[in-house]
Scaffold this motif. Structure first.
Motif, short mmCIF file in Angstrom:
data_model
loop_
_atom_site.label_atom_id
_atom_site.label_comp_id
_atom_site.label_asym_id
_atom_site.label_seq_id
_atom_site.Cartn_x
_atom_site.Cartn_y
_atom_site.Cartn_z
N ASN A 141 -48.60 43.44 -33.82
CA ASN A 141 -50.02 43.68 -34.04
C ASN A 141 -50.40 44.94 -33.29
O ASN A 141 -49.97 45.12 -32.14
N VAL A 142 -51.20 45.81 -33.91
CA VAL A 142 -51.58 47.07 -33.27
C VAL A 142 -53.10 47.19 -33.25
O VAL A 142 -53.77 46.96 -34.26
N VAL A 143 -53.61 47.57 -32.07
CA VAL A 143 -55.01 47.90 -31.90
C VAL A 143 -55.07 49.37 -31.52
O VAL A 143 -54.49 49.77 -30.51
N LEU A 144 -55.73 50.17 -32.35
CA LEU A 144 -55.87 51.59 -32.01
C LEU A 144 -57.04 51.77 -31.06
O LEU A 144 -58.07 51.10 -31.19
N THR A 145 -56.86 52.67 -30.11
CA THR A 145 -57.91 53.00 -29.14
C THR A 145 -58.13 54.51 -29.19
O THR A 145 -57.18 55.27 -29.15
N THR A 146 -59.38 54.91 -29.30
CA THR A 146 -59.68 56.33 -29.40
C THR A 146 -61.16 56.57 -29.12
O THR A 146 -61.95 55.64 -29.16
N ALA A 147 -61.49 57.80 -28.86
CA ALA A 147 -62.88 58.18 -28.66
C ALA A 147 -63.52 58.67 -29.96
O ALA A 147 -64.67 59.07 -29.97
N TYR A 148 -62.77 58.63 -31.06
CA TYR A 148 -63.23 59.22 -32.31
C TYR A 148 -63.30 58.19 -33.44
O TYR A 148 -62.42 57.36 -33.59
N HIS A 149 -64.32 58.31 -34.26
CA HIS A 149 -64.47 57.45 -35.43
C HIS A 149 -63.57 57.87 -36.58
O HIS A 149 -63.22 57.06 -37.43
N LYS A 150 -63.16 59.12 -36.61
CA LYS A 150 -62.54 59.71 -37.79
C LYS A 150 -61.18 59.12 -38.19
O LYS A 150 -60.70 59.37 -39.27
N TYR A 151 -60.55 58.34 -37.31
CA TYR A 151 -59.23 57.79 -37.62
C TYR A 151 -59.26 56.35 -38.15
O TYR A 151 -58.22 55.77 -38.43
N GLN B 83 -65.92 43.08 -24.11
CA GLN B 83 -66.12 42.15 -25.23
C GLN B 83 -65.28 42.57 -26.44
O GLN B 83 -64.72 41.72 -27.14
N ALA B 84 -65.21 43.86 -26.70
CA ALA B 84 -64.42 44.35 -27.82
C ALA B 84 -62.93 44.10 -27.58
O ALA B 84 -62.20 43.71 -28.49
N LEU B 85 -62.50 44.29 -26.34
CA LEU B 85 -61.10 44.03 -25.99
C LEU B 85 -60.77 42.55 -26.20
O LEU B 85 -59.74 42.22 -26.79
N CYS B 86 -61.64 41.68 -25.75
CA CYS B 86 -61.40 40.24 -25.92
C CYS B 86 -61.33 39.87 -27.40
O CYS B 86 -60.49 39.07 -27.79
N GLY B 87 -62.20 40.46 -28.21
CA GLY B 87 -62.17 40.19 -29.64
C GLY B 87 -60.85 40.61 -30.26
O GLY B 87 -60.29 39.90 -31.10
N ALA B 88 -60.32 41.76 -29.84
CA ALA B 88 -59.05 42.25 -30.38
C ALA B 88 -57.89 41.34 -29.97
O ALA B 88 -57.02 41.03 -30.79
N VAL B 89 -57.88 40.90 -28.72
CA VAL B 89 -56.81 40.01 -28.25
C VAL B 89 -56.87 38.68 -28.99
O VAL B 89 -55.84 38.15 -29.42
N GLU B 90 -58.08 38.15 -29.16
CA GLU B 90 -58.21 36.87 -29.87
C GLU B 90 -57.80 37.00 -31.33
O GLU B 90 -57.17 36.10 -31.88
N ARG B 91 -58.11 38.12 -31.96
CA ARG B 91 -57.68 38.36 -33.34
C ARG B 91 -56.15 38.38 -33.41
O ARG B 91 -55.54 37.83 -34.33
N CYS B 92 -55.53 38.99 -32.43
CA CYS B 92 -54.06 39.03 -32.38
C CYS B 92 -53.50 37.63 -32.22
O CYS B 92 -52.56 37.25 -32.89
N ARG B 93 -54.09 36.85 -31.33
CA ARG B 93 -53.62 35.47 -31.12
C ARG B 93 -53.70 34.67 -32.42
O ARG B 93 -52.78 33.94 -32.76
N PRO C 22 -65.25 54.59 -24.24
CA PRO C 22 -64.64 53.65 -23.31
C PRO C 22 -64.65 52.23 -23.88
O PRO C 22 -65.62 51.82 -24.51
N ILE C 23 -63.56 51.53 -23.67
CA ILE C 23 -63.39 50.20 -24.25
C ILE C 23 -64.29 49.20 -23.53
O ILE C 23 -64.26 49.09 -22.31
N GLU C 24 -65.07 48.51 -24.32
CA GLU C 24 -65.95 47.45 -23.80
C GLU C 24 -65.14 46.16 -23.65
O GLU C 24 -64.34 45.83 -24.55
#
Length: 133
Positions: free
Chosen positions: A76-86, A106-116, A102-104
């Motif tokens: 599972n891959v979560v992309l992290t970036t400062a740009y919307h364009k990707y 709550q957003a990080l927790c949502g990504a981890v839970e989606r992966c789980r 900067p990663i919030e």
């Protein structure tokens, strides 16, 4: 859960590790890479296959899409970036989430839970393979 962090900024690497450790003591960061080359070397080695990869888009020697073009990533891959364009390209290569820096937390927790949740699904391919054995 095993996690690989692909991030060229050391401060961002450490921040992500701190947030993961604070929220998820069961997560093991199995490695960090800073470049396309280092990441390709990781995947071509005997290093453990991570369950989840947090991957910055813009790396020191290219962008993460160069990695997707050269190796088959089954994690599972979560992309992290400062740009919307990707964002569109991220979902085309199969990323499960897209976090803006900067990663919030709550957003990080949502990504981890989606992966789980994604890890607990049985793929039809693996199910069919088990019947062939």
């Amino acid at each position: 859960m095993k996690v690989l962090i692909v991030e060229d900024e050391r401060v961002s690497q450490m921040s992500l590790i701190r947030m993961l450790n604070a929220c998820y003591p069961d997560i093991e960061v199995v490695g960090t890479t800073r470049t396309v080359k280092d990441t390709l070397d990781y995947f071509r080695s005997d290093e453990p296959v991570p369950d989840l990869i947090f991957m910055d888009v813009e790396l020191q020697d290219g962008n993460c899409f160069d990695i997707f073009r050269q190796v088959d990533i089954t994690s599972n891959v979560v992309l992290t970036t400062a740009y919307h364009k990707y964002a569109v390209e991220a979902f085309r290569v199969g990323c499960i989430d897209y976090l803006l820096k900067p990663i919030e937390p709550q957003a990080l927790c949502g990504a981890v839970e989606r992966c789980r949740r994604n890890m607990n699904k049985v793929s039809s391919k693996s199910l069919l393979t088990s019947f062939d054995e």
